[in-house]
Design an enzyme around this catalytic site. Structure first.
Site, PDB file in Angstrom:
ATOM      1  N   GLY A  39       0.946  -1.225   0.114  1.00 46.69           N
ATOM      2  CA  GLY A  39       0.099  -0.106  -0.012  1.00 46.69           C
ATOM      3  C   GLY A  39       0.869   1.321  -0.021  1.00 46.69           C
ATOM      4  O   GLY A  39       0.138   2.259  -0.312  1.00 46.69           O
ATOM      5  N   CYS A  69      -5.586  -8.761  -2.846  1.00 48.30           N
ATOM      6  CA  CYS A  69      -4.984  -7.510  -2.531  1.00 48.30           C
ATOM      7  C   CYS A  69      -5.577  -6.419  -3.164  1.00 48.30           C
ATOM      8  O   CYS A  69      -5.488  -6.305  -4.310  1.00 48.30           O
ATOM      9  CB  CYS A  69      -3.558  -7.440  -2.735  1.00 48.30           C
ATOM     10  N   ASN A  70      -6.151  -5.612  -2.537  1.00 46.91           N
ATOM     11  CA  ASN A  70      -6.850  -4.131  -3.005  1.00 46.91           C
ATOM     12  C   ASN A  70      -5.820  -3.504  -3.821  1.00 46.91           C
ATOM     13  O   ASN A  70      -6.199  -2.709  -5.119  1.00 46.91           O
ATOM     14  CB  ASN A  70      -7.493  -3.241  -2.144  1.00 46.91           C
ATOM     15  N   GLU A 148      -2.744  -6.238  11.936  1.00 49.68           N
ATOM     16  CA  GLU A 148      -1.526  -7.375  12.037  1.00 49.68           C
ATOM     17  C   GLU A 148      -0.823  -7.343  13.556  1.00 49.68           C
ATOM     18  O   GLU A 148      -0.489  -8.673  13.733  1.00 49.68           O
ATOM     19  CB  GLU A 148      -0.321  -6.749  11.201  1.00 49.68           C
ATOM     20  N   CYS A 180      -9.734  -2.851   1.305  1.00 48.88           N
ATOM     21  CA  CYS A 180      -8.374  -3.298   1.858  1.00 48.88           C
ATOM     22  C   CYS A 180      -8.710  -4.667   2.339  1.00 48.88           C
ATOM     23  O   CYS A 180      -9.769  -4.957   3.169  1.00 48.88           O
ATOM     24  CB  CYS A 180      -7.710  -2.328   2.807  1.00 48.88           C
ATOM     25  N   THR A 181      -7.733  -5.613   2.229  1.00 50.75           N
ATOM     26  CA  THR A 181      -8.051  -7.101   2.850  1.00 50.75           C
ATOM     27  C   THR A 181      -8.193  -7.083   4.137  1.00 50.75           C
ATOM     28  O   THR A 181      -8.642  -7.854   4.756  1.00 50.75           O
ATOM     29  CB  THR A 181      -6.603  -7.517   2.498  1.00 50.75           C
TER      30      THR A 181
HETATM   31  N1  DGL Z   1      -3.226  -6.261   1.080  1.00 54.28           N
HETATM   32  C1  DGL Z   1      -3.180  -4.789   1.094  1.00 54.28           C
HETATM   33  C2  DGL Z   1      -4.429  -4.067   0.247  1.00 54.28           C
HETATM   34  O1  DGL Z   1      -5.462  -4.982   0.382  1.00 54.28           O
HETATM   35  C3  DGL Z   1      -2.883  -3.971   2.444  1.00 54.28           C
HETATM   36  C4  DGL Z   1      -1.779  -4.183   2.912  1.00 54.28           C
HETATM   37  C5  DGL Z   1      -0.591  -3.651   2.021  1.00 54.28           C
HETATM   38  O2  DGL Z   1      -0.480  -2.377   2.144  1.00 54.28           O
HETATM   39  O3  DGL Z   1       0.071  -4.392   1.829  1.00 54.28           O
HETATM   40  O4  DGL Z   1      -4.418  -3.189  -0.117  1.00 54.28           O
END
Ligand code: DGL
Length: 261
Positions: A39, A69-70, A148, A180-181
């Protein structure tokens, strides 16, 4: 099998939703814990990682790829689709469709990482499909770390969520996309803070709807997928904290296998 990848462990929210809808299908998950977070990274870097992750999952035998992942969904999909033949699913358009299905939601809020929000993809897709909707976006970068750390019920987390949602509340949004996940894990808290009249759109649930639609329409692809309901989880870096978070999300003991991509 269905291959699912994320920048880390958070994408297990998507894997969990997929497992619930397709309990018989085998899943291979890759969490890029060595290179997380995505992100905060550039489009070029996230795209390169997404290509490597997809290649890894295809080598494991995945026939369909779900980008949980978004951030990767926001920036890497055109490259993935032009690089690979396998069907590639992302989490953004299903969430947009779900938000638009709430006809009364004329004012839609979106929360996500900075990269997702800066990409402007939610606004673009929503207003292309319905120019009468207004979109209000807020990056919520601290939420990933709080999840986390397992700080789900701490007063500090409640305070931060409240602060992030304040501008969206002021805009009187009627639907809120969790872009976001990690945010589905804070869904109850987010729903409570934004108010019960706001429809919460969970992209991890939304993607399973488009996946189901695709598999219903493509029985040959469904037949080609490995059955057995087993799931293998790979990560690019194994730590106790990642294992703990994975366990928290899936609500069971989880074995993390190390893999380099
Ligand atoms: N998986 C990321 C998302 O869904 C969130 C964590 C990251 O920043 O890597 O955007």
């Amino acid at each position: 099998m269905i291959g699912i990848f994320d920048s880390g462990i958070g994408g297990l929210t998507v894997a969990k939703a997929v497992m619930e809808i397709f309990p018989d299908l085998s899943i291979c998950y890759f969490g890029d814990t060595a290179r997380t977070p995505y992100g905060t990274k550039s489009k070029e870097t996230v795209t390169r990682y997404a290509v490597e992750n997809t290649r890894f999952l295809l080598a494991q035998g995945a026939k369909i790829i779900v980008v949980a992942c978004n951030t990767a969904s926001a920036v890497a999909i055109p490259t993935l689709r032009s690089t690979f033949d396998a069907p590639i699913f992302e989490v953004i358009s299903p969430a947009v469709d779900m938000a638009l299905s709430h006809a009364k939601a004329k004012r839609i809020g979106v929360i996500g990482t900075r990269a997702t929000i800066n990409s402007g993809i939610y606004e673009r897709l929503i207003t292309e499909l319905d120019p009468d909707r207004k979109v209000f976006s807020e990056p919520c970068p601290l939420l990933v770390s709080l999840v986390e750390e397992g700080w789900l019920k701490k007063p500090e987390t409640r305070m931060i969520v409240k602060k992030y949602l304040r501008p969206l509340k002021a805009q009187q949004i009627q639907a809120l996309i969790l872009g976001c996940t990690h945010y589905p894990i804070l869904k109850q808290l987010i729903a409570h803070k934004i108010g019960k009249r706001v429809k919460i759109v969970d992209s991890s649930e939304a993607v399973t709807i488009s996946l189901k639609q695709f598999l219903d329409d493509n029985p040959k692809v469904l037949a080609s997928l490995a059955k057995g309901g087993d799931s293998t989880i790979y990560v690019s870096d194994v730590t106790k904290q990642f294992a703990k978070t994975a366990q928290l999300i899936l609500n069971r003991k989880v074995e993390l296998n190390h893999a380099d991509v």
